[in-house]
Design an enzyme around this catalytic site. Structure first.
Site, PDB file in Angstrom:
ATOM      1  N   CYS A 114       0.726  -1.021  -0.095  1.00 30.12           N
ATOM      2  CA  CYS A 114       0.046  -0.183  -0.072  1.00 30.12           C
ATOM      3  C   CYS A 114       0.769   1.411   0.121  1.00 30.12           C
ATOM      4  O   CYS A 114       1.804   1.186   0.289  1.00 30.12           O
ATOM      5  CB  CYS A 114      -1.183  -0.071   1.250  1.00 30.12           C
ATOM      6  SG  CYS A 114      -2.368  -0.994   1.101  1.00 30.12           S
ATOM      7  N   SER A 115       0.136   2.267  -0.399  1.00 34.14           N
ATOM      8  CA  SER A 115       0.978   3.889  -0.434  1.00 34.14           C
ATOM      9  C   SER A 115       2.454   3.563  -1.183  1.00 34.14           C
ATOM     10  O   SER A 115       2.236   3.477  -2.148  1.00 34.14           O
ATOM     11  CB  SER A 115       0.708   4.227   0.873  1.00 34.14           C
ATOM     12  OG  SER A 115       0.890   5.545   1.050  1.00 34.14           O
TER      13      SER A 115
END
EC number: 3.4.21.-
Length: 439
Positions: A165-166
């Site tokens: 994620c991110s």
């Protein structure tokens, strides 16, 4: 944990007032854990306005489980010709370890391992085995660019096992191909920042902090006073600009449009949802990832080898046809038409190519212009694609050897010389006359 790893002021300086690319749930756990260490009394979500007291923060942390235990980190391995690079925990700019260590992975370690694997002759491809919620912005974009650069040297695949994620999504986007497990969480293409204000707590303790500075923006976002609106707007602009840069990078790496990436609004996707959103390519079982990548590399190698063989066969056939035309100098039109219409088998093509090549070589070596230029003729005959006609023109313009020039001059001299005197016995009449001469 050593004193160096528990350097709370240093951790706070990196965690507050700096843009972070973190998955939201992990961000709450992170700041809840940090709150207890730094004496933060409450946490406030600037978007929703929700606040957590110190007790609620500890409860949230307890529900998330204790992460102080040892984290299993795999060392660098080469499995079936594929280098497996684990990327786990929080992503930070620099660490002293190349491998994931104490719940974090350094971008510098990822880059170093990528460069080693790219130059390793035993490695055919690289697999990023990712389990990360993201981390620091500092160093993330450079690391992603290095991944994109290495994928032009060797295939670099990313496996969401079980999260990228991110900032992790940024790195995965730069890979040649992205694999996800059925429960993997991906996405969260956004940026966040936290600001801490210790002013009220310090005031209760009778502590007064005086900041002496030069430059109106020098103490923007300091932790001893409320965040002014103009400073907040400036920080928000930084967040928006960083998110735009994030989206542009993902767009450049994946081929998705920038607007499509922005429209995700930093949402987190699970398994097949990531494929539907264009952020992943294939759903796999994590234990099958090495096999899936190995099979793909082998298939790619077979296609490339087949393409080269096809090109070489076509080149040989065309060269043989052209050479045969040069030797014979005459090719009936009907023969060419019949050849185009017919589909000769491979053996016939090879036989024709060999015969044409032999004719080409002998045509060059035995031509009139090769006399006195035998060494040059041999070199021309060994030159691929050299036709008889071209070789004759080159040989005619080249000087002959010294021996050949001497032989030719002697031949011309002999042709212009008078006929030699014939040797033989005198006629009988002449003999008789000599005998009859008086003395």
């Amino acid at each position: 944990m050593t004193a160096e790893l528990r350097n709370l002021p240093h951790i706070a300086s990196m965690a507050f007032n700096e843009p972070l690319m973190l998955e939201p749930a992990y961000a709450r756990v992170f700041f809840c854990a940090l709150a207890g260490q730094l004496g933060i009394s409450s946490l406030t979500d600037a978007v929703s306005g929700d606040s957590l007291t110190a007790q609620e923060a500890l409860a949230t942390l307890a529900l998330s489980g204790d992460d102080d235990g040892p984290r299993q980190a795999r060392s660098y391995q080469v499995m079936n010709g594929i280098a497996v690079l684990p990327v786990s925990g929080t992503l930070v700019s620099r660490t002293r370890a190349l491998q994931p260590y104490s719940g974090m992975t350094g971008y510098n370690g990822i880059i170093a391992r990528l460069q080693q694997a790219a130059s390793d002759p035993m490695v055919d491809g690289i697999l990023l085995d990712m389990d990360t919620p993201g981390g620091m912005v500092a160093g993330a974009f450079d690391c992603a660019d290095i991944i994109a650069r290495v994928r032009d040297i060797k295939p670099v695949w990313a496996l969401a096992n079980d999260m990228n994620c991110s900032a992790g999504q940024l790195l995965a986007s730069a890979a040649s191909r992205r694999l996800v497990t059925q429960t993997a969480r991906t996405g969260s293409i956004g940026v966040m920042m936290a600001h801490s204000n210790y002013g009220a707590a310090l005031e209760k303790q009778g502590v007064e902090i005086t900041l002496i500075y030069s430059g109106s923006h020098k103490v923007d976002g300091n932790p001893y006073s409320h965040l002014p609106d103009d400073v907040r707007e400036t920080l928000q602009s930084r967040m928006d600009a960083t998110r735009q840069m994030f989206a542009q990078k993902v767009s450049a790496y994946t081929g998705l449009s920038v607007q499509v990436v922005l429209d995700t609004e930093a949402a987190v996707y699970s398994g097949q949802e990531a494929i539907d959103a264009g952020l992943a390519d294939e759903l796999v079982n994590s234990t099958d990832a090495i096999t899936v990548m190995r099979d793909a590399l082998d298939a790619r190698k077979s296609r490339l080898s087949g393409g080269r063989m096809t090109k070489e066969t076509q080149s040989t056939t065309v060269s043989a046809t052209a050479s045969q035309a040069d030797v014979t100098d005459v090719v009936p039109a009907t023969e060419g038409e019949n050849a185009s219409a017919a589909q000769p088998d491979v053996n016939a093509q090879i036989t024709a190519a060999v015969a044409a090549e032999n004719s080409r070589i002998m045509g060059i070596l035995n031509c009139e212009e090769a006399h006195g230029r035998e060494e040059q003729a041999r070199v021309l005959a060994e030159t691929p694609g050299m036709t008889v006609k071209t070789a004759r023109r080159i040989l005619a313009a080249a000087p002959q050897s010294a021996q050949a020039r001497s032989d030719t001059a002697l031949d011309r001299l002999m042709q212009g010389a008078p006929a030699p005197l014939a040797a033989g016995n005198p006629a009988s009449d002449a003999v008789n006359d000599l005998l009859n001469t008086p003395v």
